[in-house]
Enzyme design. Structure first.
Site, PDB file in Angstrom:
ATOM      1  N   ILE A 296       0.844  -1.205   0.000  1.00 25.05           N
ATOM      2  CA  ILE A 296       0.000   0.000   0.000  1.00 25.05           C
ATOM      3  C   ILE A 296       0.873   1.248   0.000  1.00 25.05           C
ATOM      4  CG2 ILE A 296      -1.831   1.218   1.232  1.00 25.05           C
ATOM      5  CD1 ILE A 296      -2.552  -1.624   2.405  1.00 25.05           C
TER       6      ILE A 296
ATOM      7  N   ASN B  49       9.797  -6.585   4.944  1.00 30.91           N
ATOM      8  CA  ASN B  49       8.698  -7.270   4.254  1.00 30.91           C
ATOM      9  C   ASN B  49       8.509  -6.691   2.857  1.00 30.91           C
ATOM     10  OD1 ASN B  49       6.601  -9.142   4.041  1.00 30.91           O
ATOM     11  ND2 ASN B  49       5.065  -7.634   4.659  1.00 30.91           N
TER      12      ASN B  49
ATOM     13  N   GLY C 226       5.214  -1.399   9.632  1.00 27.68           N
ATOM     14  CA  GLY C 226       4.778  -2.264  10.732  1.00 27.68           C
ATOM     15  C   GLY C 226       4.601  -3.688  10.234  1.00 27.68           C
TER      16      GLY C 226
ATOM     17  N   SER D 184      -6.777  -0.270  10.396  1.00 29.13           N
ATOM     18  CA  SER D 184      -7.390  -1.427   9.744  1.00 29.13           C
ATOM     19  C   SER D 184      -8.797  -1.669  10.276  1.00 29.13           C
ATOM     20  CB  SER D 184      -6.529  -2.670  10.011  1.00 29.13           C
ATOM     21  OG  SER D 184      -7.209  -3.853   9.642  1.00 29.13           O
TER      22      SER D 184
ATOM     23  N   TYR E   8      -1.702  -8.385  16.195  1.00 32.13           N
ATOM     24  CA  TYR E   8      -1.575  -7.404  15.095  1.00 32.13           C
ATOM     25  C   TYR E   8      -2.692  -6.366  15.209  1.00 32.13           C
ATOM     26  CZ  TYR E   8      -2.808  -5.275  10.714  1.00 32.13           C
ATOM     27  OH  TYR E   8      -3.190  -4.356   9.777  1.00 32.13           O
TER      28      TYR E   8
ATOM     29  N   LYS F 254      -2.997  -2.045  16.259  1.00 30.06           N
ATOM     30  CA  LYS F 254      -3.702  -0.969  15.547  1.00 30.06           C
ATOM     31  C   LYS F 254      -4.640  -0.227  16.505  1.00 30.06           C
ATOM     32  CE  LYS F 254      -2.014  -1.704  11.397  1.00 30.06           C
ATOM     33  NZ  LYS F 254      -1.083  -0.743  10.767  1.00 30.06           N
TER      34      LYS F 254
ATOM     35  N   PHE G 272     -11.759 -21.179   2.442  1.00 29.67           N
ATOM     36  CA  PHE G 272     -11.878 -21.443   3.881  1.00 29.67           C
ATOM     37  C   PHE G 272     -13.332 -21.311   4.338  1.00 29.67           C
ATOM     38  CE2 PHE G 272      -7.597 -21.969   3.809  1.00 29.67           C
ATOM     39  CZ  PHE G 272      -6.775 -20.859   3.912  1.00 29.67           C
TER      40      PHE G 272
ATOM     41  N   ARG H 225     -11.417 -20.933   8.420  1.00 31.64           N
ATOM     42  CA  ARG H 225     -10.160 -20.530   9.061  1.00 31.64           C
ATOM     43  C   ARG H 225     -10.487 -19.912  10.407  1.00 31.64           C
ATOM     44  NH1 ARG H 225      -6.479 -16.190   5.888  1.00 31.64           N
ATOM     45  NH2 ARG H 225      -8.306 -14.889   6.365  1.00 31.64           N
TER      46      ARG H 225
ATOM     47  N   GLY I  45     -10.924 -17.701  13.454  1.00 32.01           N
ATOM     48  CA  GLY I  45     -10.872 -16.243  13.638  1.00 32.01           C
ATOM     49  C   GLY I  45     -11.579 -15.461  12.551  1.00 32.01           C
ATOM     50  N   ASP I  46     -11.924 -16.138  11.426  1.00 34.83           N
ATOM     51  CA  ASP I  46     -12.591 -15.414  10.337  1.00 34.83           C
ATOM     52  C   ASP I  46     -14.027 -15.078  10.706  1.00 34.83           C
ATOM     53  OD1 ASP I  46     -10.455 -15.298   8.688  1.00 34.83           O
ATOM     54  OD2 ASP I  46     -11.098 -16.876   7.321  1.00 34.83           O
TER      55      ASP I  46
HETATM   56  C1  WQD Z   1     -10.473 -12.839   2.865  1.00 33.54           C
HETATM   57  C2  WQD Z   1     -11.449 -14.006   2.766  1.00 33.54           C
HETATM   58  C3  WQD Z   1     -10.785 -15.882   4.080  1.00 33.54           C
HETATM   59  C4  WQD Z   1      -7.236 -17.024   1.811  1.00 33.54           C
HETATM   60  C5  WQD Z   1      -6.985  -9.782   6.548  1.00 33.54           C
HETATM   61  C6  WQD Z   1      -6.602  -9.264   7.894  1.00 33.54           C
HETATM   62  C7  WQD Z   1      -6.907  -7.796   7.976  1.00 33.54           C
HETATM   63  C8  WQD Z   1      -6.281  -7.058   6.813  1.00 33.54           C
HETATM   64  C9  WQD Z   1      -6.712  -7.654   5.485  1.00 33.54           C
HETATM   65  C10 WQD Z   1      -4.237  -6.060   7.570  1.00 33.54           C
HETATM   66  C11 WQD Z   1     -11.672 -14.667   4.130  1.00 33.54           C
HETATM   67  C12 WQD Z   1     -10.800 -16.232   2.594  1.00 33.54           C
HETATM   68  C13 WQD Z   1      -8.361 -16.352   2.275  1.00 33.54           C
HETATM   69  C14 WQD Z   1      -7.363 -18.310   1.221  1.00 33.54           C
HETATM   70  C15 WQD Z   1      -9.729 -18.193   1.557  1.00 33.54           C
HETATM   71  N1  WQD Z   1      -4.871  -7.068   6.927  1.00 33.54           N
HETATM   72  N2  WQD Z   1      -9.582 -16.938   2.134  1.00 33.54           N
HETATM   73  N3  WQD Z   1      -8.614 -18.846   1.109  1.00 33.54           N
HETATM   74  O1  WQD Z   1      -8.955 -12.123   6.636  1.00 33.54           O
HETATM   75  O2  WQD Z   1     -10.589 -10.464   5.596  1.00 33.54           O
HETATM   76  O3  WQD Z   1      -8.371  -9.662   6.404  1.00 33.54           O
HETATM   77  O4  WQD Z   1      -6.344  -9.045   5.516  1.00 33.54           O
HETATM   78  O5  WQD Z   1      -4.738  -5.052   7.984  1.00 33.54           O
HETATM   79  O6  WQD Z   1      -6.381  -7.320   9.203  1.00 33.54           O
HETATM   80  O7  WQD Z   1      -7.392  -9.924   8.860  1.00 33.54           O
HETATM   81  O8  WQD Z   1      -8.486 -11.063   4.366  1.00 33.54           O
HETATM   82  O9  WQD Z   1      -7.630 -12.001   2.247  1.00 33.54           O
HETATM   83  O10 WQD Z   1      -6.990 -13.133   4.441  1.00 33.54           O
HETATM   84  O11 WQD Z   1      -9.330 -13.320   3.568  1.00 33.54           O
HETATM   85  O12 WQD Z   1     -10.854 -18.700   1.446  1.00 33.54           O
HETATM   86  O13 WQD Z   1      -6.373 -18.961   0.797  1.00 33.54           O
HETATM   87  O14 WQD Z   1     -10.865 -15.001   1.928  1.00 33.54           O
HETATM   88  O15 WQD Z   1     -11.285 -16.952   4.856  1.00 33.54           O
HETATM   89  O16 WQD Z   1     -13.009 -15.078   4.193  1.00 33.54           O
HETATM   90  P1  WQD Z   1      -9.191 -10.909   5.810  1.00 33.54           P
HETATM   91  P2  WQD Z   1      -8.017 -12.402   3.639  1.00 33.54           P
END
Ligand code: WQD
Length: 340
Positions: A12, A35, A82, A124, A149, A153, A218, A293, A295-296
């Protein structure tokens, strides 16, 4: 203005560097490349058509950070630097708290010492936690996060807000991103996660380019239209434009510190994104439905009204734009940025 972009070699950050230059600002970058890769600088300079100074050091080094402000003319800061991997933060909490908080403390202290009073912070949507009503609104009071993480924030928003309220003339915008995806239209910069991508879009892109065998979705049993989780995906160039709009709004901002959601206000499911990517590539992509997954959340998206009305910012790009631009970047750079 002359703007210091911390983490400007990142996904970003790099797109925001280009947006700031295009808006007529001077930019310098500090990044420790923990990173990201130094080769991003050359790509940015080629696209921008001008030199973009990079300072390579870790912002947790208080002396180096203060010296940067002592030797460089800086009018404002956009702070991305970060650690940002949710899952990793659960396994390395101390590193996340130390790095993300100490770098912010060093930056804010150097700003205070050298009279820099304008700051845009990369926050975020994760700060809304698991109970906020959807669409998320900035005045929701019970900010929290289940990951270290996300907690960094929440804490940094509070620290910067407190500092802004007691510091003469400070103005701080706290930008809460939803799900940034896509790439610059040139195809020369884009998301380049180190190792196996945690996030959906780069994983799909790596499947499409042959680096990954197939996508695992997931969870297919969420209470959504197609059973897969929904998120508010926004194009990274729209997100970068949001940073420029926030920076240029600071002088007119009534409060010392204010949060803004940067999102489209629309939810898109995993399968909908996958199908859009298939349209960009022109073929089907292999996937399987796997377990949820941990926590989602099932579904969340932004209420972007405040950014529309106060920043004059609105997301413009479609899901198909996001996929087409991601694919242009990934297909031209199958292994991401070169190492040297
Ligand atoms: C999106 C959707 C997954 C991978 C995260 C962080 C958030 C921010 C953005 C920093 C979810 C699904 C994912 C895969 C899948 N980062 N998925 N297969 O979790 O909404 O947000 O990134 O600020 O803090 O939590 O984004 O892209 O990881 O997942 O099905 O191989 O895609 O389960 O539903 P998320 P994501």
């Amino acid at each position: 203005m002359r703007v210091l972009v911390s983490g400007g070699a990142g996904y970003i950050g790099s797109h925001t560097v280009l947006a700031l230059v295009a808006a007529g600002h001077d930019v310098l970058v500090v990044d420790d490349f923990s990173n990201s890769k130094p080769t991003v600088q050359g790509r940015l300079e080629a696209i921008a058509g001008r030199a973009i100074p990079f300072h390579a050091f870790d912002l947790t080094d208080v002396d180096k950070t203060e010296r940067l402000f002592a030797h460089e003319q800086i009018d404002a800061v956009v702070h991305f630097a970060g650690f940002k991997a949710v899952g990793e933060s659960v396994t390395k909490p101390l590193e996340y708290y130390r790095n993300n908080l100490d770098s912010t403390f060093a930056l804010a202290a150097a700003m205070a010492k050298h009279g820099v009073t304008r700051l845009v912070f990369s926050s975020s949507a994760t700060v809304y936690g698991e109970k906020a009503p959807v669409p998320y609104q900035e005045d929701y009071e019970h900010l929290s996060s289940s990951s270290p993480y996300g907690q960094t924030k929440v804490m940094i928003e509070r620290v910067l807000s407190d500092v802004a309220h007691i510091s003469e003339g400070w103005k701080v915008a706290l930008l809460r991103y939803f799900n940034p995806v896509g790439a610059h239209e040139s195809g020369d910069i884009g998301e380049d996660p180190q190792g196996v991508p945690n996030n959906l879009m780069p994983f799909i892109a790596q499947v499409a380019v042959g680096r990954r065998e197939k996508l695992t979705v997931f969870g297919g049993d969420y209470p959504t239209a197609d059973g897969t989780a929904e998120r508010d995906y926004l194009h990274v160039t729209d997100l970068a434009a949001g940073h420029v709009a926030a920076l240029e709004h600071l002088d007119d901002m009534a409060e010392p510190a204010r949060a803004f959601n940067l999102g489209t206000g629309t939810g898109t499911s995993v399968l909908q994104l996958l199908k859009a990517f298939e349209r960009a590539v022109g073929r089907e992509l292999p996937y399987e439905i796997g377990p949820r997954r941990s926590g989602d959340l099932p579904a969340f998206w932004a209420d972007p009204t405040r950014a529309h009305t106060e920043l004059g910012w609105r997301a413009t790009k479609t899901i198909d734009d996001m996929c087409a631009d991601t694919w242009r970047w990934q297909s031209r750079n199958p292994q991401g940025f070169p190492d040297a």
